[in-house]
Every structure is written in structure tokens, then in C-alpha cells.
Design a protein around this motif. Structure first.
Motif, PDB file in Angstrom:
ATOM      1  N   LYS A 221      -0.953   2.316   5.110  1.00 28.70           N
ATOM      2  CA  LYS A 221      -0.940   0.859   5.085  1.00 28.70           C
ATOM      3  C   LYS A 221      -0.715   0.391   3.653  1.00 28.70           C
ATOM      4  CE  LYS A 221      -2.089   0.465   9.468  1.00 28.70           C
ATOM      5  NZ  LYS A 221      -1.153  -0.064  10.468  1.00 28.70           N
ATOM      6  N   SER A 222       0.160  -0.596   3.493  1.00 28.44           N
ATOM      7  CA  SER A 222       0.403  -1.144   2.164  1.00 28.44           C
ATOM      8  C   SER A 222      -0.787  -1.991   1.729  1.00 28.44           C
ATOM      9  CB  SER A 222       1.675  -1.997   2.173  1.00 28.44           C
ATOM     10  OG  SER A 222       1.452  -3.200   2.896  1.00 28.44           O
ATOM     11  N   PRO A 223      -0.938  -2.193   0.415  1.00 30.69           N
ATOM     12  CA  PRO A 223      -2.045  -3.042  -0.057  1.00 30.69           C
ATOM     13  C   PRO A 223      -2.010  -4.449   0.517  1.00 30.69           C
ATOM     14  CG  PRO A 223      -1.094  -1.787  -1.873  1.00 30.69           C
ATOM     15  CD  PRO A 223      -0.208  -1.576  -0.696  1.00 30.69           C
ATOM     16  N   TRP A 224      -0.797  -4.992   0.765  1.00 31.06           N
ATOM     17  CA  TRP A 224      -0.698  -6.346   1.309  1.00 31.06           C
ATOM     18  C   TRP A 224      -1.178  -6.397   2.748  1.00 31.06           C
ATOM     19  CZ3 TRP A 224      -0.009 -10.220  -1.931  1.00 31.06           C
ATOM     20  CH2 TRP A 224       0.624  -9.970  -3.151  1.00 31.06           C
ATOM     21  N   VAL A 225      -0.895  -5.331   3.519  1.00 31.75           N
ATOM     22  CA  VAL A 225      -1.380  -5.273   4.899  1.00 31.75           C
ATOM     23  C   VAL A 225      -2.896  -5.177   4.927  1.00 31.75           C
ATOM     24  CG1 VAL A 225      -1.382  -3.901   7.017  1.00 31.75           C
ATOM     25  CG2 VAL A 225       0.761  -4.275   5.774  1.00 31.75           C
ATOM     26  N   LEU A 226      -3.451  -4.354   4.053  1.00 32.46           N
ATOM     27  CA  LEU A 226      -4.906  -4.223   3.983  1.00 32.46           C
ATOM     28  C   LEU A 226      -5.559  -5.531   3.536  1.00 32.46           C
ATOM     29  CD1 LEU A 226      -5.163  -0.682   2.340  1.00 32.46           C
ATOM     30  CD2 LEU A 226      -5.454  -1.273   4.749  1.00 32.46           C
ATOM     31  N   ALA A 227      -4.902  -6.215   2.591  1.00 33.68           N
ATOM     32  CA  ALA A 227      -5.436  -7.510   2.132  1.00 33.68           C
ATOM     33  C   ALA A 227      -5.407  -8.537   3.259  1.00 33.68           C
ATOM     34  CB  ALA A 227      -4.637  -8.011   0.942  1.00 33.68           C
ATOM     35  N   GLY A 228      -4.294  -8.546   4.033  1.00 33.48           N
ATOM     36  CA  GLY A 228      -4.226  -9.458   5.169  1.00 33.48           C
ATOM     37  C   GLY A 228      -5.289  -9.176   6.215  1.00 33.48           C
TER      38      GLY A 228
END
Length: 364
Positions: free
Chosen positions: A29-36
Motif C-alpha cells: 500500500k502506498s503512503p497516500w492509500v494508508l493516509a486515506g
């Protein structure tokens, strides 16, 4: 599980790890997906984001409100107008005089605007009228359009300039860093409101007429330019520190070794690594820009009358707090809800993008 021996050291493959977990497929998972994902779990932040969007939508629908509900423009003066309230004609602004109540003369003071009607007058003057007979609800919506437009636009300009200066300062260092840092320090040395008043007042007198640019003193571009200028170091300084920490990292050295130029390194390598901080700082700075616009307009250095703004509405109602508190109360509530929603969402966004980050916006 990793296995070790005197001869070799191996790590299990993704397929072997998936087999141990019952065949479940392992996906990165990309950091942006995890942040979302973290942000979606923060219901408080999402609720206040919804409040902010609701305020924005209501302000954008101001022309529809005027044409379908109030039928009173934002600057329509109606000192002698009357409305029908529960079948009786009522003056929008009391005319004064004496009337008999139960056989006793009673003095009626003149010049007092009508209070909130809450729909009793067929949609007119829902929040009451000001001393010139203008509809407070109409001016509140149009004032919100101006305050939100100035706040968001000034924040976008401020953030763009601050990011460029931070990248130049942090990447090149040396004399470039010294000049930009002294520029940040110069603006930082002045309190935001005082510097904004000085610049806003100077530009409001005659406007800006230099370098082929002609802007009148009443133009909204004046407060936008002033507010975006005074907040540059509050975004630029923390971003400069991050760029300084990143410029000697291995990925920058690898890009340099591959022949990448300075512009490409700054905007393709460094900027994506500070994008989360830029996003959080922008969200938080919007609230500060709106508050600054309100303060400048209240003091006469922002939006000029008769154009409505939440700050000018509070200023107009400040001398009638005892007789018509709604003149200042309603725009004050709108400001509080807007700033609170932005700050709460900004904190939630910061926690989602980097739970360990401690980004703060402070100004004197």
C-alpha cells in the motif's frame, strides 16, 4: 520466517509468507492509500470537513437565495420599507414616536432595525435587518463568499510562493539560502495583523499602479496580495527545514548521478517528499487567512464598504450590540464554525499523513 546458518542467510518470499497466512495475497500500500485509510477512520475530522463544505455551498448559493427567498440584494437600502409579519405591516426600521398600549402612552425609539423573522415574513429578513434596512442573511452569504474567496485564494498564492522559496533555499544553500532566510526573518519580525494593516491601508488609499498593473484600492486583489505576503514565512520556514534535511539523501545523490538538473531534482524528487506537509500547512493556513481578512476588514484595511464581508458586518454591528446583537453575532458564529472546521480537519489530516508529525501554525 528467515533462516540462518553459518553458510547462508535467506528471507522467505512473498508467496511463502502468504502460504503461512492461509493463502491471503499480500499487497503493498502506498503512503497516500494508508493516509486515506487513517483519515476515513477519523469521523470527527470528516464531520467538520462536511461542516466546512456546507458553509461553502450555502455561500455559493447566495444568488439563488436572493432570487427565490429574500428578494433583497446584498446592498439594497430599504430604510422606509415594510414587511408583513403575521398579517400585520411592520417597518423594517422603526420610525419612532408614541403609541398607546392598554391606555398608556409608550415611547417607541426610532432607527432600530427589525429583528430575526425566522420565516414569519415569508422568507424576508430571516436573520433581521441592519441599520440601513439590508437583509442580514443575504449579506452574511455574500460576505462569506468574499471572506472565503480571499482566504482560499490568498492561501493558494502564499503556499505556492513559500514552496518555491523553500525549495530554492534548501536545495542551493549558500548565498541563496542566506537571502531567502533573511527575507523570511524580515516578515517574521512583524506581527501579522500590524503588518497587514500597514500594507492594506497604504494600498487601499490609492491602490496599486506600478509596472503596468492598475488595481483600485477597493479591489479584492489588495487584501489577497497583502494576506498572502504576510504569511509566506509561516509556510516557507518549516518547509525549508525539511528540504535541508532531504537534499543530502541517497535518492537526491542518485538523481544527480543520473544527470538530473536542479529544477528536476527540486520538483520531481524533493517536492513529492514534502507534499504531505504542504497539504497540511495549506489546510491550516486557510483558517489563518480568513481570520486575518476578518481582522483587516473590521479595521478598514480589507474589504471596503458597501461590499459585505464577515469582518465589515461585525464592524457595522459593533455599535448596536445592545439593540441589535444579531448584526455581529451571526457573522461571528459563521467565522467560528469555519475556522473551527478547518482547524479540526487540518489536525486530522496531519495525523493521517504522518502520525508522528508536529506541524503547527503560529503567528503573533
Amino acid at each position: 520466517m528467515a533462516t540462518t546458518s553459518q553458510e547462508e542467510f535467506t528471507l522467505d518470499t512473498a508467496a511463502e509468507l502468504a502460504a503461512e497466512e492461509g493463502g491471503a495475497q499480500i499487497q503493498g500500500k502506498s503512503p497516500w492509500v494508508l493516509a486515506g485509510r487513517r483519515l476515513r477512520r477519523n469521523y470527527v475530522a470528516l464531520t467538520f470537513l462536511g461542516v466546512f463544505f456546507l458553509i461553502v455551498i450555502c455561500c455559493l448559493l447566495a444568488p439563488l437565495y436572493v432570487s427565490q427567498v429574500s428578494h433583497v440584494g446584498q446592498n439594497d437600502v430599504r430604510t422606509g420599507a415594510t414587511i408583513v409579519e403575521h398579517g400585520k405591516k411592520v417597518n423594517v426600521i422603526s420610525q419612532g414616536g408614541t403609541k398607546i398600549v392598554n391606555g398608556v402612552p409608550k415611547i417607541v425609539f426610532g432607527g432600530v432595525p427589525i429583528g430575526p423573522q425566522w420565516g414569519a415574513a415569508g422568507g424576508k429578513y430571516i436573520l433581521g435587518a441592519d441599520e440601513l434596512g439590508r437583509d442580514i442573511a443575504t449579506r452574511l452569504l455574500y460576505g462569506g463568499r468574499n471572506s472565503l474567496f480571499i482566504g482560499v485564494t490568498a492561501s493558494a498564492i502564499c503556499t505556492t510562493l513559500a514552496v518555491i522559496l523553500a525549495l530554492l533555499s534548501g536545495y542551493f544553500g549558500g548565498i541563496v539560502d542566506w537571502i531567502i532566510s533573511r527575507f523570511f526573518d524580515l516578515i517574521w519580525a512583524f506581527p501579522v495583523v500590524l503588518l497587514g494593516i500597514a500594507l492594506g491601508t497604504a494600498l487601499s488609499v490609492n491602490g496599486f499602479h506600478h509596472f503596468g498593473i492598475n488595481i483600485s484600492g477597493s479591489n479584492l486583489a489588495i487584501p489577497i496580495a497583502v494576506i498572502s505576503f504576510v504569511f509566506i514565512p509561516y509556510i516557507g520556514r518549516p518547509l525549508r527545514g525539511q528540504v535541508l534535511a532531504l537534499r543530502n539523501r541517497e535518492f537526491v545523490e542518485a538523481a544527480t548521478a543520473q544527470g538530473a538538473g536542479s529544477i528536476r531534482i527540486m520538483f520531481s524528487e524533493l517536492l513529492p517528499n514534502i507534499a504531505s506537509s504542504v497539504l497540511v500547512l495549506f489546510t491550516l493556513i486557510v483558517a489563518n487567512c480568513i481570520l486575518t481578512e476578518v481582522g483587516l476588514s473590521f479595521l478598514g484595511a480589507g474589504v471596503h464598504l458597501p461590499n459585505p464581508s464577515w469582518g465589515t458586518m461585525i464592524q457595522e454591528g459593533s455599535n448596536k450590540l445592545s439593540t441589535a446583537p444579531g448584526l455581529s453575532l451571526f457573522p461571528g458564529i459563521a467565522i467560528a464554525l469555519t475556522v473551527l472546521s478547518l482547524n479540526v480537519f487540518g489536525d486530522g489530516l496531519r495525523d493521517a499523513l504522518d502520525p508522528r508529525a508536529k506541524i503547527r501554525i503560529e503567528h503573533g
